[in-house]
Scaffold this motif. Structure first.
Motif, PDB file in Angstrom:
ATOM      1  N   SER A  83       0.805  -1.218   0.000  1.00 43.78           N
ATOM      2  CA  SER A  83       0.000   0.000   0.000  1.00 43.78           C
ATOM      3  C   SER A  83       0.835   1.265   0.000  1.00 43.78           C
ATOM      4  N   ASN A  84       2.141   1.148   0.192  1.00 44.01           N
ATOM      5  CA  ASN A  84       2.997   2.336   0.240  1.00 44.01           C
ATOM      6  C   ASN A  84       4.103   2.368  -0.805  1.00 44.01           C
ATOM      7  N   VAL A  85       4.466   1.213  -1.355  1.00 42.52           N
ATOM      8  CA  VAL A  85       5.651   1.168  -2.202  1.00 42.52           C
ATOM      9  C   VAL A  85       5.371   1.752  -3.586  1.00 42.52           C
ATOM     10  N   GLU A  86       6.360   2.478  -4.101  1.00 43.76           N
ATOM     11  CA  GLU A  86       6.311   3.094  -5.422  1.00 43.76           C
ATOM     12  C   GLU A  86       7.603   2.760  -6.164  1.00 43.76           C
ATOM     13  N   LEU A  87       7.557   2.856  -7.489  1.00 43.60           N
ATOM     14  CA  LEU A  87       8.755   2.657  -8.288  1.00 43.60           C
ATOM     15  C   LEU A  87       9.559   3.939  -8.386  1.00 43.60           C
ATOM     16  N   LEU A  88      10.873   3.821  -8.299  1.00 45.11           N
ATOM     17  CA  LEU A  88      11.723   4.955  -8.614  1.00 45.11           C
ATOM     18  C   LEU A  88      11.523   5.334 -10.080  1.00 45.11           C
ATOM     19  N   PRO A  89      11.524   6.621 -10.405  1.00 47.83           N
ATOM     20  CA  PRO A  89      11.326   7.035 -11.799  1.00 47.83           C
ATOM     21  C   PRO A  89      12.386   6.441 -12.720  1.00 47.83           C
ATOM     22  N   GLN A  90      11.964   6.036 -13.902  1.00 43.94           N
ATOM     23  CA  GLN A  90      12.871   5.390 -14.845  1.00 43.94           C
ATOM     24  C   GLN A  90      13.978   6.313 -15.338  1.00 43.94           C
ATOM     25  N   ASP A  91      13.773   7.624 -15.270  1.00 47.15           N
ATOM     26  CA  ASP A  91      14.771   8.551 -15.799  1.00 47.15           C
ATOM     27  C   ASP A  91      15.916   8.833 -14.831  1.00 47.15           C
ATOM     28  N   GLY A  92      15.931   8.151 -13.678  1.00 50.19           N
ATOM     29  CA  GLY A  92      17.028   8.314 -12.733  1.00 50.19           C
ATOM     30  C   GLY A  92      16.870   9.462 -11.769  1.00 50.19           C
ATOM     31  N   THR A  93      15.811  10.237 -11.895  1.00 49.87           N
ATOM     32  CA  THR A  93      15.586  11.321 -10.940  1.00 49.87           C
ATOM     33  C   THR A  93      15.085  10.757  -9.616  1.00 49.87           C
ATOM     34  N   VAL A  94      15.233  11.563  -8.568  1.00 47.09           N
ATOM     35  CA  VAL A  94      14.784  11.159  -7.238  1.00 47.09           C
ATOM     36  C   VAL A  94      13.664  12.103  -6.820  1.00 47.09           C
ATOM     37  N   PRO A  95      12.473  11.593  -6.562  1.00 44.53           N
ATOM     38  CA  PRO A  95      11.344  12.461  -6.215  1.00 44.53           C
ATOM     39  C   PRO A  95      11.665  13.391  -5.048  1.00 44.53           C
ATOM     40  N   GLY A  96      11.501  14.693  -5.291  1.00 49.57           N
ATOM     41  CA  GLY A  96      11.702  15.676  -4.239  1.00 49.57           C
ATOM     42  C   GLY A  96      13.127  16.131  -4.040  1.00 49.57           C
ATOM     43  N   LEU A  97      14.098  15.457  -4.667  1.00 48.55           N
ATOM     44  CA  LEU A  97      15.504  15.812  -4.495  1.00 48.55           C
ATOM     45  C   LEU A  97      16.073  16.215  -5.857  1.00 48.55           C
ATOM     46  N   THR A  98      16.004  17.495  -6.166  1.00 49.05           N
ATOM     47  CA  THR A  98      16.335  17.949  -7.514  1.00 49.05           C
ATOM     48  C   THR A  98      17.809  17.802  -7.862  1.00 49.05           C
ATOM     49  N   ASP A  99      18.686  17.816  -6.879  1.00 46.63           N
ATOM     50  CA  ASP A  99      20.123  17.726  -7.143  1.00 46.63           C
ATOM     51  C   ASP A  99      20.644  16.291  -7.149  1.00 46.63           C
ATOM     52  N   TRP A 100      19.766  15.333  -6.964  1.00 42.44           N
ATOM     53  CA  TRP A 100      20.179  13.942  -6.816  1.00 42.44           C
ATOM     54  C   TRP A 100      19.717  13.105  -8.009  1.00 42.44           C
TER      55      TRP A 100
END
Length: 359
Positions: A139-156
């Motif tokens: 009920s909580n797990v999500e996939l990391l975005p395929q483009d390598g970005t990290v949700p909420g962390l723009t520099d990562w």
């Protein structure tokens, strides 16, 4: 409230780099990343029983009743997800992981069994006692975005670094080359109980007893070394930085097959085979005449770790809470069909329990 930006240790945490703090839970680390303006992200959740300590550290860093925007998992081994189910349910935040980690986070499959015959230390010897069943945070797990970005962390960005597990990932901040490497490599000897206590810093390969594909592990270390990290914080050991980190990481890459890979072991010559549904097959266990000695050493080591864990928990009582089932963050759901669970009667100590096709 702005995050505490002290350069010194706080009560619960140690500094890593600007806006990043680590916390040790008995023998494994987790990390807090400040995003500015009071927002923050949690990377891994330590061993079972760590939720209270994590929340206390968050309050210390970010203020009362603070919760992260999300939880990031480097991988799903028991010592990195111990508090994730409790925290995700209480905070009602998404937990991001690689697709190849999902079977172990949704109740579908156990990991390939650890190999206590490798490493020659108490942490390795007691690995057959470690929790084996998967957890279920569907009920909580999500996939990391395929483009390598990290949700909420723009520099990562995140990097797929398999070998220790098939879906292991590391996180890298491009602006100052800070690396959160999980267990792709570590900065203390992974198999030694003594190393847990002394925390003597040195770059080592991933923990031997739980690494199931050594060719992939080597490639992952090489990939991370090529980033030329200025700071590396890992799942086990203290952060390392500067020239010492770089030359030791380069040396590990160059000498990997002689210094990181065990001379014998279950997965040395044949890796475990896994896919998006979990374990497909594993090589046969290695016959070891020292099993009784290993058993005794493992029990003694486990007792020591348990004592440390009890001290760190400080008698916190666990309370039951009821949480809403509504989820506002379903943009990236990994599931299209209901999860199929294996029978409840599988024994806890069965290395084939909750898996798909062990031989």
């Amino acid at each position: 409230m702005e995050a505490n930006d002290k350069n010194n240790h706080t009560k619960h945490t140690f500094p890593v780099a600007p806006g990043i703090w680590g916390m040790k839970t008995v023998f494994v680390n987790l990390y807090f990343i400040s995003e500015g303006n009071g927002a923050w992200t949690l990377v891994d959740t330590g061993i079972y029983g760590s939720a209270g300590k994590i929340k206390a550290a968050a309050e210390e860093l970010f203020g009362p009743h603070s919760k992260p925007k999300s939880i990031l998992l480097t991988h799903g081994h028991f010592d990195h997800i111990g508090a994730v189910k409790e925290l995700a349910a209480e905070w009602q935040v998404p937990v991001y992981a690689h697709p190849l980690e999902l079977p172990y986070l949704t109740g579908q499959s156990s990991y390939p069994p650890p190999d206590p015959s490798v490493g020659g230390g108490g942490m390795a010897y007691m690995s057959f006692l470690y929790p084996k069943k998967p957890i279920d945070i569907t009920s909580n797990v999500e996939l990391l975005p395929q483009d390598g970005t990290v949700p909420g962390l723009t520099d990562w960005h995140w990097i797929h670094t398999p070998g220790h597990t098939a879906g292991h990932v590391s996180f890298f901040r491009d602006t100052d080359r800070v690396l959160l490497a999980g267990d792709a490599f570590i900065t203390r000897k992974g198999e030694s109980v003594t190393a847990v206590i002394t925390q003597k810093k040195h770059v080592y390969g991933p923990p031997k007893y739980y690494t199931t594909n050594w060719a992939q592990a080597h490639h992952s270390v090489e990939q991370l070394a090529n980033l030329n990290p200025a700071v590396a914080a890992t799942g086990h050991g203290m952060p390392m930085r500067g020239p010492e980190l770089r030359w030791q990481l380069e040396e590990l890459t160059r000498e990997f097959w002689s210094v990181a890979v065990p001379g014998h072991g279950r997965y040395v010559h044949e890796p475990a085979i896994t896919d998006e549904s979990g374990v497909v097959s594993v090589p046969p266990a290695v016959s070891n005449p020292a099993n009784k000695v290993m058993l005794a050493a493992g029990v003694v080591a486990l007792a020591g770790i348990a004592i440390l864990s009890m001290r760190n928990r400080n008698g916190h009582k666990k309370t039951r809470k009821t949480y809403t089932s509504e989820r506002p963050y379903s943009h990236n759901r990994p599931f299209t069909e209901p999860v199929v669970h294996t029978p409840d009667q599988v024994e806890d100590d069965d290395p084939q329990g909750h898996t798909n096709n062990y031989p």
